[in-house]
Design an enzyme around this catalytic site. Structure first.
Site, PDB file in Angstrom:
ATOM      1  CE  LYS A   1      -4.373   0.153   2.351  1.00 33.03           C
ATOM      2  NZ  LYS A   1      -5.360   1.095   3.758  1.00 33.03           N
TER       3      LYS A   1
HETATM    4  C1  E4P Z   1      -8.472   0.288   4.767  1.00 27.51           C
HETATM    5  O1  E4P Z   1      -7.430   0.719   3.047  1.00 27.51           O
HETATM    6  C2  E4P Z   1      -8.013   2.040   4.456  1.00 27.51           C
HETATM    7  O2  E4P Z   1      -7.199   2.387   5.232  1.00 27.51           O
HETATM    8  C3  E4P Z   1      -9.585   2.397   5.418  1.00 27.51           C
HETATM    9  O3  E4P Z   1     -10.948   2.044   4.972  1.00 27.51           O
HETATM   10  C4  E4P Z   1      -9.652   3.572   5.937  1.00 27.51           C
HETATM   11  O4  E4P Z   1     -10.663   3.838   7.271  1.00 27.51           O
HETATM   12  P1  E4P Z   1     -11.299   4.562   8.036  1.00 27.51           P
HETATM   13  O5  E4P Z   1     -11.116   5.918   6.849  1.00 27.51           O
HETATM   14  O6  E4P Z   1     -12.766   4.348   8.860  1.00 27.51           O
HETATM   15  O7  E4P Z   1     -10.306   4.980   8.209  1.00 27.51           O
END
Ligand code: E4P
Length: 217
Positions: A83
């Site tokens: 990522k």
């Molecule tokens: C996943 O890849 C993301 O980092 C996550 O869905 C972010 O979610 P949030 O906005 O609830 O922190």
């Protein structure tokens, strides 16, 4: 539509993986902090449970260091997806990694133009954060519709991975729009099972069955 589980909680992953519903897992630094676990250890454990892509996020903000971090992370298991943030350095990292056949998830996407750039950099997944857009008064799902149109217009293979999901409605709209993946927190996965008429119907069936006086086993 594939379901990824948006968590670093091993117990939740192990339990939900039994249903066969889970096609992958996404983590981020905040989820790792919440788990209280060592990053590398927890990613290894997740990849032992789930065969699909497991997103592990780089921390560096420059390409050179991101690539070093990525090399370490992909060594954990064959199903690691790196990522990277939606930045110029992140996209250079994305291009270098995907050229080597490594899966990349470009995260923190908040606009259709960012999604277009990520696709051109060869991203395997783009993660638009719908909940955080809703939080500032936008409709996050509008972004998913826009990205779907753009990717279909040009035949980009990059998969739309709807992230920051807060409600079952987000999941339904993702599927209606034709998103490739929804990464869903365990709590929302459990809510997807529920309907009051299912509960009411089951209660009535069990009551009627009890009144027959029969047993199956
Ligand atoms: C996943 O890849 C993301 O980092 C996550 O869905 C972010 O979610 P949030 O906005 O609830 O922190």
């Amino acid at each position: 539509m594939k379901f990824f589980l948006d968590t670093a909680e091993i117990d939740d992953i192990r339990e939900l993986a039994k249903s066969g519903l889970i096609d992958g897992v996404t983590t981020n630094p905040s989820l790792i902090k919440k788990s209280g676990r060592d990053f590398v250890e927890v990613i290894k454990e997740i990849s032992d449970i789930v065969d699909g892509p497991i997103s592990a996020e780089t921390i560096a903000t420059d390409t050179e260091t991101m690539l070093k971090e990525a090399k370490k992370l992909v060594g954990i298991s064959k199903n690691i997806t790196i990522k990277v943030p939606m930045t110029a350095e992140g996209l250079k990292t994305c291009k270098a990694l995907t050229d080597e056949g490594i899966m990349v998830n470009v995260t923190l996407c908040f606009s259709a133009n960012q999604a277009l750039l990520a696709a051109k950099a060869g991203a395997t997944f783009i993660s638009p954060f719908v909940g955080r857009l809703d939080d500032i008064g936008d409709d996050g799902m509008d972004l998913i519709e826009d990205i779907r149109i753009i990717y279909d217009n040009y035949g980009f293979d990059t998969q739309i991975l709807v992230a920051s999901i807060r409600t079952v409605e987000h999941v339904k709209r993702s599927a209606l729009i034709g998103a490739d993946v929804a990464t869903v927190p365990p709590k929302i996965i459990h809510e997807l099972y529920n309907h009051p008429l299912t509960d009411k119907g089951l209660e009535a069936f069990l009551k009627d069955w009890g009144e027959t006086g029969q047993t199956i086993l």
